[in-house]
Design a protein around this motif. Structure first.
Motif, PDB file in Angstrom:
ATOM      1  N   ASN A   1       0.816  -1.214   0.000  1.00  0.00           N
ATOM      2  CA  ASN A   1       0.000   0.000   0.000  1.00  0.00           C
ATOM      3  C   ASN A   1       0.849   1.263   0.000  1.00  0.00           C
ATOM      4  OD1 ASN A   1      -2.494  -1.503   0.207  1.00  0.00           O
ATOM      5  ND2 ASN A   1      -1.915  -1.920   2.327  1.00  0.00           N
ATOM      6  N   GLN A   2       2.123   1.112  -0.378  1.00  0.00           N
ATOM      7  CA  GLN A   2       3.074   2.231  -0.418  1.00  0.00           C
ATOM      8  C   GLN A   2       3.385   2.782   0.969  1.00  0.00           C
ATOM      9  OE1 GLN A   2       4.488   3.216  -3.659  1.00  0.00           O
ATOM     10  NE2 GLN A   2       3.577   1.180  -3.841  1.00  0.00           N
ATOM     11  N   MET A   3       3.125   1.986   1.993  1.00  0.00           N
ATOM     12  CA  MET A   3       3.507   2.374   3.339  1.00  0.00           C
ATOM     13  C   MET A   3       4.977   2.024   3.550  1.00  0.00           C
ATOM     14  SD  MET A   3       0.877   3.791   4.601  1.00  0.00           S
ATOM     15  CE  MET A   3       1.272   3.873   6.358  1.00  0.00           C
ATOM     16  N   PRO A   4       5.714   2.893   4.250  1.00  0.00           N
ATOM     17  CA  PRO A   4       7.164   2.693   4.341  1.00  0.00           C
ATOM     18  C   PRO A   4       7.579   1.591   5.315  1.00  0.00           C
ATOM     19  CG  PRO A   4       6.503   4.628   5.596  1.00  0.00           C
ATOM     20  CD  PRO A   4       5.270   4.144   4.889  1.00  0.00           C
ATOM     21  N   LEU A   5       8.510   0.774   4.869  1.00  0.00           N
ATOM     22  CA  LEU A   5       9.187  -0.190   5.739  1.00  0.00           C
ATOM     23  C   LEU A   5      10.605   0.265   6.029  1.00  0.00           C
ATOM     24  CD1 LEU A   5       7.960  -3.501   4.059  1.00  0.00           C
ATOM     25  CD2 LEU A   5       7.268  -2.626   6.299  1.00  0.00           C
ATOM     26  N   ALA A   6      11.225   0.922   5.051  1.00  0.00           N
ATOM     27  CA  ALA A   6      12.561   1.513   5.231  1.00  0.00           C
ATOM     28  C   ALA A   6      12.620   2.754   4.361  1.00  0.00           C
ATOM     29  CB  ALA A   6      13.652   0.529   4.841  1.00  0.00           C
ATOM     30  N   ILE A   7      12.830   3.915   4.979  1.00  0.00           N
ATOM     31  CA  ILE A   7      12.832   5.171   4.231  1.00  0.00           C
ATOM     32  C   ILE A   7      14.027   6.023   4.638  1.00  0.00           C
ATOM     33  CG2 ILE A   7      10.341   5.252   3.890  1.00  0.00           C
ATOM     34  CD1 ILE A   7      10.196   7.224   6.245  1.00  0.00           C
ATOM     35  N   ASN A   8      14.305   7.012   3.803  1.00  0.00           N
ATOM     36  CA  ASN A   8      15.339   7.997   4.113  1.00  0.00           C
ATOM     37  C   ASN A   8      14.650   9.186   4.780  1.00  0.00           C
ATOM     38  OD1 ASN A   8      17.303   6.403   2.734  1.00  0.00           O
ATOM     39  ND2 ASN A   8      16.484   7.165   0.806  1.00  0.00           N
ATOM     40  N   GLY A   9      14.570   9.125   6.093  1.00  0.00           N
ATOM     41  CA  GLY A   9      13.838  10.138   6.838  1.00  0.00           C
ATOM     42  C   GLY A   9      14.747  11.125   7.544  1.00  0.00           C
ATOM     43  N   THR A  10      14.136  12.013   8.279  1.00  0.00           N
ATOM     44  CA  THR A  10      14.878  13.036   9.021  1.00  0.00           C
ATOM     45  C   THR A  10      15.333  12.488  10.367  1.00  0.00           C
ATOM     46  OG1 THR A  10      13.618  14.817   7.975  1.00  0.00           O
ATOM     47  CG2 THR A  10      14.777  15.339  10.021  1.00  0.00           C
ATOM     48  N   ILE A  11      16.606  12.625  10.635  1.00  0.00           N
ATOM     49  CA  ILE A  11      17.172  12.275  11.937  1.00  0.00           C
ATOM     50  C   ILE A  11      17.944  13.477  12.461  1.00  0.00           C
ATOM     51  CG2 ILE A  11      17.322   9.806  11.432  1.00  0.00           C
ATOM     52  CD1 ILE A  11      20.306  10.223  10.883  1.00  0.00           C
ATOM     53  N   VAL A  12      18.395  13.371  13.669  1.00  0.00           N
ATOM     54  CA  VAL A  12      19.112  14.490  14.294  1.00  0.00           C
ATOM     55  C   VAL A  12      20.542  14.064  14.603  1.00  0.00           C
ATOM     56  CG1 VAL A  12      19.214  16.054  16.266  1.00  0.00           C
ATOM     57  CG2 VAL A  12      16.998  15.401  15.302  1.00  0.00           C
ATOM     58  N   GLU A  13      21.470  14.849  14.095  1.00  0.00           N
ATOM     59  CA  GLU A  13      22.890  14.614  14.379  1.00  0.00           C
ATOM     60  C   GLU A  13      23.282  15.468  15.587  1.00  0.00           C
ATOM     61  OE1 GLU A  13      26.537  13.843  11.408  1.00  0.00           O
ATOM     62  OE2 GLU A  13      25.812  15.911  11.399  1.00  0.00           O
ATOM     63  N   VAL A  14      23.671  14.802  16.653  1.00  0.00           N
ATOM     64  CA  VAL A  14      24.044  15.492  17.896  1.00  0.00           C
ATOM     65  C   VAL A  14      25.560  15.646  17.932  1.00  0.00           C
ATOM     66  CG1 VAL A  14      24.027  15.403  20.417  1.00  0.00           C
ATOM     67  CG2 VAL A  14      22.048  14.569  19.111  1.00  0.00           C
ATOM     68  N   GLY A  15      26.003  16.844  18.279  1.00  0.00           N
ATOM     69  CA  GLY A  15      27.442  17.084  18.336  1.00  0.00           C
ATOM     70  C   GLY A  15      27.798  18.159  19.341  1.00  0.00           C
ATOM     71  N   VAL A  16      29.055  18.533  19.324  1.00  0.00           N
ATOM     72  CA  VAL A  16      29.585  19.480  20.307  1.00  0.00           C
ATOM     73  C   VAL A  16      30.420  20.540  19.597  1.00  0.00           C
ATOM     74  CG1 VAL A  16      31.226  19.729  22.212  1.00  0.00           C
ATOM     75  CG2 VAL A  16      29.591  17.849  22.220  1.00  0.00           C
ATOM     76  N   VAL A  17      30.291  21.767  20.057  1.00  0.00           N
ATOM     77  CA  VAL A  17      31.213  22.834  19.669  1.00  0.00           C
ATOM     78  C   VAL A  17      32.197  22.979  20.829  1.00  0.00           C
ATOM     79  CG1 VAL A  17      31.482  25.261  19.067  1.00  0.00           C
ATOM     80  CG2 VAL A  17      29.463  23.991  18.275  1.00  0.00           C
ATOM     81  N   PRO A  18      33.442  22.521  20.665  1.00  0.00           N
ATOM     82  CA  PRO A  18      34.379  22.423  21.804  1.00  0.00           C
ATOM     83  C   PRO A  18      34.548  23.715  22.597  1.00  0.00           C
ATOM     84  CG  PRO A  18      35.281  21.337  19.874  1.00  0.00           C
ATOM     85  CD  PRO A  18      34.044  22.044  19.417  1.00  0.00           C
ATOM     86  N   GLY A  19      34.586  24.835  21.904  1.00  0.00           N
ATOM     87  CA  GLY A  19      34.819  26.104  22.593  1.00  0.00           C
ATOM     88  C   GLY A  19      33.671  26.554  23.460  1.00  0.00           C
ATOM     89  N   GLU A  20      32.531  25.869  23.362  1.00  0.00           N
ATOM     90  CA  GLU A  20      31.355  26.268  24.138  1.00  0.00           C
ATOM     91  C   GLU A  20      31.039  25.293  25.274  1.00  0.00           C
ATOM     92  OE1 GLU A  20      28.114  26.877  21.494  1.00  0.00           O
ATOM     93  OE2 GLU A  20      29.203  28.265  20.193  1.00  0.00           O
ATOM     94  N   LEU A  21      31.951  24.355  25.529  1.00  0.00           N
ATOM     95  CA  LEU A  21      31.710  23.376  26.589  1.00  0.00           C
ATOM     96  C   LEU A  21      31.743  23.984  27.980  1.00  0.00           C
ATOM     97  CD1 LEU A  21      33.622  20.209  25.333  1.00  0.00           C
ATOM     98  CD2 LEU A  21      31.191  20.357  25.880  1.00  0.00           C
ATOM     99  N   GLY A  22      32.399  25.107  28.112  1.00  0.00           N
ATOM    100  CA  GLY A  22      32.414  25.799  29.399  1.00  0.00           C
ATOM    101  C   GLY A  22      33.464  25.270  30.362  1.00  0.00           C
ATOM    102  N   ASP A  23      33.393  25.715  31.615  1.00  0.00           N
ATOM    103  CA  ASP A  23      34.398  25.375  32.625  1.00  0.00           C
ATOM    104  C   ASP A  23      34.331  23.912  33.046  1.00  0.00           C
ATOM    105  OD1 ASP A  23      35.225  27.991  32.565  1.00  0.00           O
ATOM    106  OD2 ASP A  23      33.904  28.596  34.229  1.00  0.00           O
ATOM    107  N   ASN A  24      33.166  23.305  32.976  1.00  0.00           N
ATOM    108  CA  ASN A  24      33.002  21.902  33.392  1.00  0.00           C
ATOM    109  C   ASN A  24      33.004  20.964  32.185  1.00  0.00           C
ATOM    110  OD1 ASN A  24      32.735  22.567  36.171  1.00  0.00           O
ATOM    111  ND2 ASN A  24      30.579  23.128  35.807  1.00  0.00           N
ATOM    112  N   ALA A  25      33.971  21.160  31.313  1.00  0.00           N
ATOM    113  CA  ALA A  25      34.015  20.410  30.052  1.00  0.00           C
ATOM    114  C   ALA A  25      34.061  18.905  30.282  1.00  0.00           C
ATOM    115  CB  ALA A  25      35.214  20.856  29.216  1.00  0.00           C
ATOM    116  N   GLU A  26      34.875  18.453  31.211  1.00  0.00           N
ATOM    117  CA  GLU A  26      35.017  17.013  31.439  1.00  0.00           C
ATOM    118  C   GLU A  26      33.717  16.397  31.934  1.00  0.00           C
ATOM    119  OE1 GLU A  26      37.539  15.105  30.554  1.00  0.00           O
ATOM    120  OE2 GLU A  26      38.399  16.936  29.706  1.00  0.00           O
TER     121      GLU A  26
END
Length: 672
Positions: free
Chosen positions: A170-195
């Motif tokens: 019925n054209q319902m998806p079993l495997a599609i190329n959808g939107t996901i979220v890539e999570v990352g870090v900007v090192p200079g913005e980690l702040g004083d408690n980086a570790e």
């Protein structure tokens, strides 16, 4: 006089030998071309002229060529040249220089490349010195590609294809190329408690703190740059909210593989994973690299070639302040969309019906042969495999007693009594069973004499009179089928099983384990023959094959060909004339009475008639010790025969009687 003649002949012989040994430009360049064709770059450099070696050191000439050839994945290299004729050769020998045009043909990652160029060969060496006169090639970068003669760099532009999607009927998806979220870090913005922040990020993403440090310590990383760590589903709102609260964490939307049916179609669809070094040894280097993904398990693996598509590649020569020169180009080809006959609605309902139970089910349209569902329970969620944040996912699944990593619908099991209609059909065609003709059976046990030792076939209930095929199906009488199989004999019974597709692969797009008669392939032992008649012994079948055998009774004695892709022609016969239309109708009527009068009365819970057959398969640990039990039910709507379900539930010995019947009935009710 004789002495003078001899002295005259000797100088002629010496001159002839000298001419034969003299190296010509033709021979010398032929040697060079042979090395080139074999990509023996070290030997080629040894044939460069003094001018060439002074102008182009090895790393700028032959080693550069070797590197370019590797990058371009050059194959089928063929260099041909025109030899100098006698007149040209004589002039070259006098002048000490020769011009030889040549043609280069090669295959590359972007397709074929052909070009023409001209080689200049010069004589070097002194006749009165230790170095003998010889011909050497005045090499320049034009030998690599003519447009490189005056400088320039090779460029390789690659366009990755979009992976094809997998859709249901019925054209319902079993495997599609959808939107996901890539999570990352900007090192200079980690702040004083980086570790502390890095540790918290790692825990939330289900990765190690070391992997976070490795990513942040990469050579390209700068304080103001986004460093990706892990992709997660966009639906993980709570997780994303917690991550966003940490200083330095950023997220970006991107495209990734998404599996909307989750666990319900985990084994069926599979998932994609990163390429390994072992994979690359067997894959086309023009289409796969270390950063690519590849299908793993299920449809993603089975249709990898079609889903993958083909990379677009362009090979160029780039020079300052000039337009790029295209040497070869292959356009990108996106992967194909695979559309299967599976109905994700049926797939999900069947999977959910298992709840905490293990087992397998196949649903088909018994008239068309279309496969509507292939279920294995328990399963895994492909989304969790790709984007999950549990670091011990694989360990938990590997240690799970129910083995969620096993694809049960592709495996085989003892079918038990759901197989009895097949034995009935074999007997009807053989003539050893006749409709309406019964046999006298006394008691609950039967043995065929001393050859059986202490072994006896048992049945669950006694009969008041002669037992015929209908009564034997309704009451699931093991003794009736055992006696009829013994009466037929091993050869006739095995021949009948083979006509039903045993010992051969199903004509099916998805790989399903072949159903087998026994470990040896025969039934020479009479006890084994008897046990096989009611679906035990060593007989094993896949749920799909069980379902297909029942199409024989719904299609006037013809077993329907199963289909899996919507592009396949439907309602094709796989096995023709297994029984007559009259015999098929009689078995249909008996299967209805199994519900109204026999072992499948729970199927009467539906407000429409259901037909089918039950079985309880005892998995013996030994001759004297009982083991677990598997419950089966094959059921279909009696009137609207548009779906047939073959279901097996594992370890039903301590559970409610008729569990498989109840589950199939509930699913059929939901479909109406």
């Amino acid at each position: 006089m004789k002495r003078i003649l001899l002295l005259f002949i000797i100088p002629l012989v010496l001159v002839a030998c000298s001419n034969d040994e003299e190296v010509t430009p033709n021979k010398r360049f032929n040697d060079y071309v042979n090395h080139w064709n074999e990509q023996e770059f070290g030997e080629m450099y040894g044939m460069f002229s003094q001018v060439a070696t002074e102008s182009y050191p090895e790393d700028q000439s032959t080693l550069r060529t070797e590197k370019i050839y590797q990058d371009l994945n050059v194959s089928d290299l063929q260099i041909d040249f025109e030899e100098l004729n006698e007149e040209e050769l004589e002039m070259a020998m006098e002048e000490g220089t020769a011009e030889l045009p040549f043609t280069v043909n090669m295959e590359t990652i972007a397709g074929p490349i052909t070009y023409e160029y001209e080689a200049t060969l010069v004589q070097q060496g002194e006749e009165d010195e230790e170095e003998e006169m010889n011909w050497y090639v005045n090499w320049d970068p034009g030998f690599i590609f003519p447009d490189l003669k005056d400088g320039g760099e090779i460029g390789i532009d690659t366009v990755n294809p979009k992976r094809g999607e997998i859709l249901d009927r019925n054209q319902m998806p079993l495997a599609i190329n959808g939107t996901i979220v890539e999570v990352g870090v900007v090192p200079g913005e980690l702040g004083d408690n980086a570790e502390q922040s890095k540790k918290q990020i790692a825990e939330l993403l289900g990765i190690s703190a070391e992997s976070v440090d490795t990513a942040l310590n990469a050579g390209w990383v700068q304080d103001n740059l986004f460093v990706p760590l892990k992709s997660v589903l966009s639906t993980e709102e709570e997780l994303l909210s917690e991550l966003s609260a940490i200083d330095g964490v950023q997220r970006r939307e991107t495209t990734g593989r998404v599996y909307p049916a989750g666990e319900a179609a985990g084994h069926l669809v599979g998932y994609i994973r990163s390429i390994t070094a072992d994979d690359l040894e067997d894959l086309d280097p023009a289409q796969y690299s270390a950063n690519d993904k590849i299908g793993s398990r299920g449809l993603e693996a089975h249709y990898e070639e079609q889903l993958k598509g083909k990379k677009g590649v362009k090979i160029t020569i780039n020079k300052e302040e000039q337009d790029e020169i295209i040497l070869a180009e292959t356009p990108v080809e996106d992967g194909e969309t695979i559309t299967v006959t599976i109905d994700v609605n049926v797939q999900e309902k069947l999977f959910k019906s298992y709840e905490e139970d293990a087992g397998t089910a196949a649903a088909i349209n018994p008239t068309t042969g279309e496969t509507l569902a292939l279920v294995s329970s328990p399963a895994f969620d492909p989304n969790e495999v790709l984007y999950g944040t549990s670091g011990d996912l694989w360990e938990r699944m590997e240690n799970d007693e129910q083995n969620p990593l096993i694809n049960r619908f592709a495996s085989t099991y003892a079918p038990g009594s759901v197989f009895k209609p097949v034995t009935g059909a074999i007997g009807l065609k053989d003539g050893s069973i006749k409709l309406g003709e019964g046999i006298e059976i006394d008691g609950l046990t039967w043995s065929n004499g001393e050859g059986w030792g202490n072994y006896e076939v048992t049945r669950v209930s006694t009969s008041d009179g002669p037992v015929d095929l209908e009564d034997a199906l309704i009451r699931s009488d093991n003794i009736f089928f055992a006696r009829k199989a013994v009466e037929m004999g091993s050869d006739a019974y095995v021949s009948g099983l083979n006509e039903f597709g045993f010992g051969e692969d199903l004509p099916f797009e998805y790989p399903i384990t072949m159903s087998t008669i026994s470990t040896s392939g025969d039934l020479d032992d009479e006890v084994l023959l008897a046990n096989s008649s009611y679906g035990q012994g060593e007989l094993e079948m896949s749920a799909l094959h069980v379902a297909l055998t029942y199409t024989t009774f719904l299609n006037e004695g013809n077993m329907i060909m199963p289909t899996f892709l919507t592009s396949e022609e439907t309602a094709q016969v796989w096995k023709e004339g297994l029984i007559t239309p009259e015999q098929a109708k009689a078995i249909q009527e008996a299967l209805r009475k199994v519900v109204t009068e026999g072992t499948a009365k729970k199927a009467q819970n539906a407000d429409f008639p259901i037909s089918g057959k039950t079985s309880t398969v005892e998995l013996k640990l030994s001759d004297s010790e009982s083991g677990a039990e598997n419950g089966w039910f094959v059921g279909y709507p009696t009137d609207d025969q548009d779906i047939l379900i073959a279901m097996m539930v594992e370890e039903t010995q301590d559970k409610e009687s008729g569990l498989a019947v109840q589950k199939v009935t509930d699913v059929l009710k939901q479909m109406k």
